[in-house]
Design a protein around this motif. Structure first.
Motif, PDB file in Angstrom:
ATOM      1  N   GLN A  75      14.013  10.191  -2.780  1.00  0.00           N
ATOM      2  CA  GLN A  75      13.436  10.137  -1.435  1.00  0.00           C
ATOM      3  C   GLN A  75      11.990  10.609  -1.431  1.00  0.00           C
ATOM      4  O   GLN A  75      11.160  10.081  -0.689  1.00  0.00           O
ATOM      5  N   GLU A  76      11.662  11.582  -2.273  1.00  0.00           N
ATOM      6  CA  GLU A  76      10.290  12.074  -2.327  1.00  0.00           C
ATOM      7  C   GLU A  76       9.322  10.958  -2.710  1.00  0.00           C
ATOM      8  O   GLU A  76       8.273  10.795  -2.083  1.00  0.00           O
ATOM      9  N   TYR A  77       9.665  10.192  -3.734  1.00  0.00           N
ATOM     10  CA  TYR A  77       8.786   9.097  -4.143  1.00  0.00           C
ATOM     11  C   TYR A  77       8.763   7.981  -3.100  1.00  0.00           C
ATOM     12  O   TYR A  77       7.727   7.378  -2.854  1.00  0.00           O
ATOM     13  N   ARG A  78       9.875   7.717  -2.478  1.00  0.00           N
ATOM     14  CA  ARG A  78       9.910   6.715  -1.402  1.00  0.00           C
ATOM     15  C   ARG A  78       8.939   7.126  -0.294  1.00  0.00           C
ATOM     16  O   ARG A  78       8.139   6.322   0.180  1.00  0.00           O
ATOM     17  N   ASP A  79       9.013   8.397   0.096  1.00  0.00           N
ATOM     18  CA  ASP A  79       8.117   8.891   1.148  1.00  0.00           C
ATOM     19  C   ASP A  79       6.657   8.782   0.733  1.00  0.00           C
ATOM     20  O   ASP A  79       5.804   8.352   1.519  1.00  0.00           O
ATOM     21  N   LEU A  80       6.355   9.158  -0.500  1.00  0.00           N
ATOM     22  CA  LEU A  80       4.965   9.107  -0.958  1.00  0.00           C
ATOM     23  C   LEU A  80       4.408   7.686  -0.971  1.00  0.00           C
ATOM     24  O   LEU A  80       3.225   7.479  -0.701  1.00  0.00           O
ATOM     25  N   LEU A  81       5.241   6.717  -1.243  1.00  0.00           N
ATOM     26  CA  LEU A  81       4.771   5.327  -1.261  1.00  0.00           C
ATOM     27  C   LEU A  81       4.483   4.799   0.147  1.00  0.00           C
ATOM     28  O   LEU A  81       3.696   3.871   0.309  1.00  0.00           O
ATOM     29  N   PHE A  82       5.093   5.388   1.164  1.00  0.00           N
ATOM     30  CA  PHE A  82       4.800   5.038   2.557  1.00  0.00           C
ATOM     31  C   PHE A  82       3.677   5.903   3.148  1.00  0.00           C
ATOM     32  O   PHE A  82       3.178   5.621   4.226  1.00  0.00           O
TER      33      PHE A  82
END
Length: 99
Positions: A75-82
């Motif tokens: 989820q951390e990487y998903r958030d960073l990509l947005f």
């Protein structure tokens, strides 16, 4: 080529992927390797601790239906990509077999 500001990496990648029918540019699908993206120092820890900007939610809401993630992407990487906060990077494209 597009700059990465406001809409985050995924937002600008989406704009490029949509193509432009008036200019004869077909829409495409993109695959982004999250582990190949450069993140600012401390960004992952901030995302893990849920220090996320409001614009991130807007970006996710706007384009979430056209973005998919492998189950292994945290989820951390998903958030960073947005994330709309960036260091002003660029996205460019190249033809298969030329890059």
């Amino acid at each position: 080529m597009t700059d990465i500001t406001g809409f985050g990496l995924l937002g600008h990648a989406r704009e490029m992927a949509l193509g432009n029918s008036e200019r004869g540019i077909e829409a495409v699908s993109l695959e982004i390797d999250h582990s190949a993206v450069g993140y600012l120092p401390g960004a992952f820890d901030a995302a893990r601790d849920r220090f996320l900007p409001g614009g991130l939610k807007n970006n996710r809401d706007f384009m979430g239906d056209c973005v998919g993630f492998a189950a292994s992407v945290s989820q951390e990487y998903r958030d960073l990509l947005f994330d709309p906060q960036t260091s002003g990077g660029l996205v460019d494209r190249c033809l298969t077999g030329i890059c």
